[in-house]
Design an enzyme around this catalytic site. Structure first.
Site, PDB file in Angstrom:
ATOM      1  CD  GLU A 113      -6.332   1.140  -6.891  1.00  0.00           C
ATOM      2  OE1 GLU A 113      -5.132   0.920  -6.767  1.00  0.00           O
ATOM      3  OE2 GLU A 113      -7.181   0.237  -7.060  1.00  0.00           O
ATOM      4  CE  LYS A 115       0.400   8.915  -6.084  1.00  0.00           C
ATOM      5  NZ  LYS A 115       1.154   9.155  -4.856  1.00  0.00           N
ATOM      6  CG  ASP A 117       0.452  11.739   1.111  1.00  0.00           C
ATOM      7  OD1 ASP A 117       1.521  11.262   0.681  1.00  0.00           O
ATOM      8  OD2 ASP A 117       0.313  12.934   1.422  1.00  0.00           O
ATOM      9  CE1 TYR A 226      -8.108   0.100   3.817  1.00  0.00           C
ATOM     10  CE2 TYR A 226      -6.625   1.614   4.962  1.00  0.00           C
ATOM     11  CZ  TYR A 226      -7.843   0.939   4.882  1.00  0.00           C
ATOM     12  OH  TYR A 226      -8.763   1.101   5.866  1.00  0.00           O
ATOM     13  CE  LYS A 317       0.457  13.521  -6.132  1.00  0.00           C
ATOM     14  NZ  LYS A 317       1.786  13.762  -6.482  1.00  0.00           N
ATOM     15  CB  CYS A 411      29.461  33.213  -9.021  1.00  0.00           C
ATOM     16  SG  CYS A 411      29.148  31.934  -7.793  1.00  0.00           S
ATOM     17  CB  CYS A 414      33.465  31.266  -6.856  1.00  0.00           C
ATOM     18  SG  CYS A 414      32.787  31.263  -8.529  1.00  0.00           S
ATOM     19  CB  CYS A 429      28.485  30.249 -11.233  1.00  0.00           C
ATOM     20  SG  CYS A 429      30.211  30.101 -10.794  1.00  0.00           S
ATOM     21  CB  CYS A 435      32.043  27.817  -8.331  1.00  0.00           C
ATOM     22  SG  CYS A 435      30.726  28.456  -7.276  1.00  0.00           S
TER      23      CYS A 435
HETATM   24  S1  IVH Z   1      -0.002   1.735  -8.163  1.00  0.00           S
HETATM   25  C1  IVH Z   1       3.044   0.228 -10.934  1.00  0.00           C
HETATM   26  N1  IVH Z   1      -1.977   2.602  -6.678  1.00  0.00           N
HETATM   27  O1  IVH Z   1       2.108   6.111  -5.150  1.00  0.00           O
HETATM   28  C2  IVH Z   1       2.838   1.352 -10.018  1.00  0.00           C
HETATM   29  N2  IVH Z   1       0.213   3.361  -6.160  1.00  0.00           N
HETATM   30  O2  IVH Z   1       3.599   7.770  -6.951  1.00  0.00           O
HETATM   31  C3  IVH Z   1       2.436   0.894  -8.673  1.00  0.00           C
HETATM   32  N3  IVH Z   1       0.339   4.846  -4.235  1.00  0.00           N
HETATM   33  O3  IVH Z   1       4.955   4.089  -5.126  1.00  0.00           O
HETATM   34  C4  IVH Z   1       1.717   1.902  -7.919  1.00  0.00           C
HETATM   35  N4  IVH Z   1      -1.803   4.843  -3.759  1.00  0.00           N
HETATM   36  O4  IVH Z   1       3.422   3.971  -3.105  1.00  0.00           O
HETATM   37  C5  IVH Z   1      -0.650   2.636  -6.896  1.00  0.00           C
HETATM   38  N5  IVH Z   1      -3.814   3.253  -5.430  1.00  0.00           N
HETATM   39  C6  IVH Z   1      -2.504   3.294  -5.647  1.00  0.00           C
HETATM   40  C7  IVH Z   1      -1.626   4.051  -4.841  1.00  0.00           C
HETATM   41  C8  IVH Z   1      -0.270   4.058  -5.137  1.00  0.00           C
HETATM   42  C9  IVH Z   1      -0.619   5.300  -3.413  1.00  0.00           C
HETATM   43  C10 IVH Z   1       1.774   5.214  -4.143  1.00  0.00           C
HETATM   44  C11 IVH Z   1       2.710   4.058  -4.293  1.00  0.00           C
HETATM   45  C12 IVH Z   1       3.650   4.434  -5.411  1.00  0.00           C
HETATM   46  C13 IVH Z   1       3.459   5.898  -5.477  1.00  0.00           C
HETATM   47  C14 IVH Z   1       3.739   6.414  -6.875  1.00  0.00           C
END
Ligand code: IVH
Length: 673
Positions: A113, A115, A117, A226, A317, A411, A414, A429, A435
């Site tokens: 799925e 990710k 943001d 979502y 990513k 440094c 300091c 340092c 320091c």
């Molecule tokens: S699963 C057990 N699925 O990414 C882990 N996270 O970098 C639960 N996020 O804190 C996360 N889209 O806020 C999951 N399709 C997705 C996601 C997702 C965004 C976020 C989530 C998590 C963070 C981790």
């Protein structure tokens, strides 16, 4: 209207929520805005007339709640975790290799799925009714933003339970709150018009909007939610795959991402990555990658977790964005552990959703390798929350008069001499806490939100406290008084008192936060938590030698060495004692689990294959806790640890009524989770 008020109110509630769902979740409105508004106003007026008839899931609650003074803290029923990242195909292949090996299967089925943001939240439904919502916070404790989440139009106030026989007693739904790109641009346009501050990117805008103390302000901000999973569920059995669970959530009227699939093997993973990459710019919201999850829940459980992230999932990513700019200057900063970091000051440039003015050059070696000089045109990269960095120099654009940058021999703060260990790339340092730069960083770390959380102790204040010799170590913070503080710049009596209150407040903490706050090299938040969990009391931790430190999950020889070295220093022990004497304390966690030495004399028998460690490792961990391992089960056996494909010893254990531990229970016993 002839219909009696209770029936009419009930009808309007359902109709309005049905149309909310059509509009906000299905994106398929069935009526005009005017018709919707007229129903909404009718409901408002009826509720005003008959306040006792306001339903707990009335859509009018989405806008009506009064402002709060502050958000209450909520402890999550199960922690909200993060994900490990993969930035290349090779890392994805390695992830899949690991899973196949641990599960011992040739091809893995994955749920995939986008990710999102945005920011993570958890929604609690009791008997189908939305009763509580919280932010992720530090993963263990978040903020109660229930009223604000009610204003998010695509979050159902009541679950659609037509498919279930009776309401689900308790279900926690986890997902991401976001602001659509369109709403973000519109918000910034309005903010500019009103002369108010604009937001750097949709995620910041979403976070800022969700953390408004006035729900009406949040309501005007147009957020969306979502779901990507569940937390605690009681009295209801969800399907045994992630994809099945997402289908169930969808049936309950929870918004789930449209772009979700089930694929097999890495080919499927990478095809999805490419597909979503192409779709990215056309999606209404920002995504920063895709997430791959082992689909089968039983397999997920077998794979388990490492520190704060599941082993069964990974975020792949998208490559970070890059932009060109010019290096105005190179400065050298001194960090908490004395590391000298060259930092490039840049002509401001917009990249990855924010304006970047500085970029780390990491260390001398990196700077030389990339040959970065003042005056150079460089490409800078920024991804997510990581510090921006210079990727490369455009040599063809280099002015004629540039010079190689020389690292200082002493440094810059300091004047102590700088040293470099043979196997390290960084200069440090040697001033230690002499320091001021190191002292300042150490104090800021100590006071930071995830450490002792002294609200309001920021950089400017720490600069003054250290520069005026008022504070040398964190323990000195607890000796500050009103008179001293009000003599500082920009410190009226009210803010001085607020700071003293915050310092006082910070005294009640947890052992994990305290360990983290000490700023021991190589000990981050996750390691601090493991240490606290394992040793339970500070004295036991102080008494631990390098060998016993390595019994803690995820602690190897390097980290053990840092910890032992830190506690070996008398001045560190002195500061710890002063902090304790000043009243810094945490609940004695005596009932937290099994005492450290309670396995003394116990007899373990191992059978089957453990996923998380070899038999040898298991044996040495058991022995380190004073117990021993035997080859056969008898009445004297204390525990039989049964891994996958356990053999006849398991049968024998059941026959003799010996306690059988599965792998998770065994790990819990070792680490006292
Ligand atoms: S699963 C057990 N699925 O990414 C882990 N996270 O970098 C639960 N996020 O804190 C996360 N889209 O806020 C999951 N399709 C997705 C996601 C997702 C965004 C976020 C989530 C998590 C963070 C981790």
């Amino acid at each position: 209207m002839n219909e009696p008020a209770p029936q009419r109110i009930d009808f309007l509630c359902h109709e309005i929520e049905r149309h909310n769902y059509q509009y906000y979740v299905l994106d398929d409105p069935l009526i005009s805005d005017a018709e919707y508004d007229s129903m909404f106003r009718e409901l408002q007026s009826l509720e005003r007339q008959y306040p006792s008839l306001v339903a707990p899931d009335s859509p009018t609650l989405r806008i009506g709640a009064p402002p709060l003074q502050a958000f209450a803290k909520i402890r999550h029923r199960t922690p909200m975790l993060s994900l490990n990242n993969a930035f290349s195909e090779a890392e994805v292949l390695a992830f899949d290799d690991r899973i196949r090996e641990l599960l011992n299967i040739p091809v893995v089925e994955y749920a995939v799925e986008p990710k999102f943001d945005g920011l993570a939240v958890t929604l609690v439904y009791r008997d189908g009714l939305f009763v509580q919502g919280a932010t992720r916070g530090d993963g263990e404790t978040g903020e109660d933003v229930t009223q604000n989440l009610r204003t998010v139009r695509n979050i159902p106030l009541r679950l659609n339970q037509e498919q279930t026989t009776c309401p689900i007693p308790l279900i926690e739904i986890r997902g991401e709150v976001m602001m659509f790109k369109e709403d973000f641009f519109e918000l910034n346009r309005r903010q500019t018009e009103r002369g108010e501050k604009t937001f750097a990117n949709p995620r910041n805008a979403a976070a800022g909007s969700l953390r408004q103390l006035d729900p009406q302000a949040t309501s005007r901000r147009h957020l969306s939610f979502y779901a990507y999973g569940t937390g605690v569920v009681e009295g209801y059995i969800l399907p045994d795959t992630h994809s099945g669970q997402m289908e169930s959530l969808k049936e309950l009227s929870i918004p789930v991402p449209l772009q979700r699939r089930v694929v097999h093997g890495t080919e499927g993973l990478l095809a999805f990555f490419r597909e979503i990459g192409e779709l990215r710019k056309d999606l209404p919201y920002e995504i920063d990658g895709v997430v791959y999850k082992v689909n089968n829940i039983a397999q997920q459980a077998r794979l388990g977790y490492v520190a704060r992230a599941p082993r069964f999932a990974i975020a792949h990513k998208f490559p970070a964005e890059e932009a060109l700019t010019t290096v105005l200057d190179i400065e050298v900063q001194v960090g908490r552990t004395g590391a000298l970091t060259p930092v490039a000051r840049l002509v401001p440039v917009f990249v990855g959703g924010v304006t970047v003015t500085n970029a780390t050059l990491h260390n001398e070696e990196e700077m030389r390798r990339k040959d970065i000089r003042i005056g150079d045109t460089v490409s800078v990269r920024r991804a997510g929350d990581v510090i921006p960095e210079v990727v490369r120099v455009l040599i063809e654009r280099r002015p004629l008069d540039t010079m190689e940058f020389q690292m200082p021999k002493v440094c810059p703060v300091c004047g102590s001499h700088v040293t470099k260990e043979a196997d390290e790339a960084v200069w440090r340092c040697s001033g230690g806490l002499f320091c001021p730069a190191q002292r300042k960083r150490a104090l800021l770390h100590f006071a930071s939100q995830r450490a002792l959380n002294v609200d309001g102790l920021g950089e400017k204040l720490v600069d003054q406290l250290v520069d005026r010799n008022l504070v040398h170590t964190p323990a000195d913070l607890y000796q500050l008084d009103l008179q001293t503080l009000t003599r500082l710049e920009r410190m009226a009596e009210k803010s001085a008192q607020n700071l003293l209150d915050a310092i006082e407040h910070s005294k009640q903490t947890s052992l994990a936060r305290f360990i983290y706050a000490l700023g021991i090299r190589n000990v981050g938040e996750a390691t601090a938590k493991e240490l606290a969990r394992y040793f339970v009391t500070l004295n036991k931790l102080l008494a631990a030698d390098k060998a016993s430190l390595q019994l803690v999950p995820d602690i190897g020889p390097v980290v053990a060495q840092s910890i032992a070295a830190f506690f070996f220093e008398p001045h560190n022990i002195k500061v710890i004692n002063q902090l304790r004497a000043a009243g810094v304390q945490w609940p004695e966690e005596v009932n937290h689990g099994v005492p450290v030495d309670s396995l003394n004399g116990k007899i373990f028998v191992l059978t089957g294959t453990l996923v998380s460690m070899s038999r040898e490792e298991a044996k040495s961990k058991i022995e380190a806790l004073g117990a021993r391992v035997s080859g056969s089960v008898s009445k004297k056996t204390s525990y039989v640890v049964a891994g996958a494909e356990a053999g006849s010893k398991l049968g024998k254990a059941v026959e003799l009524d010996v306690t059988v531990l599965n792998e998770a229970e065994f790990l819990a016993l070792l680490t006292r989770k």
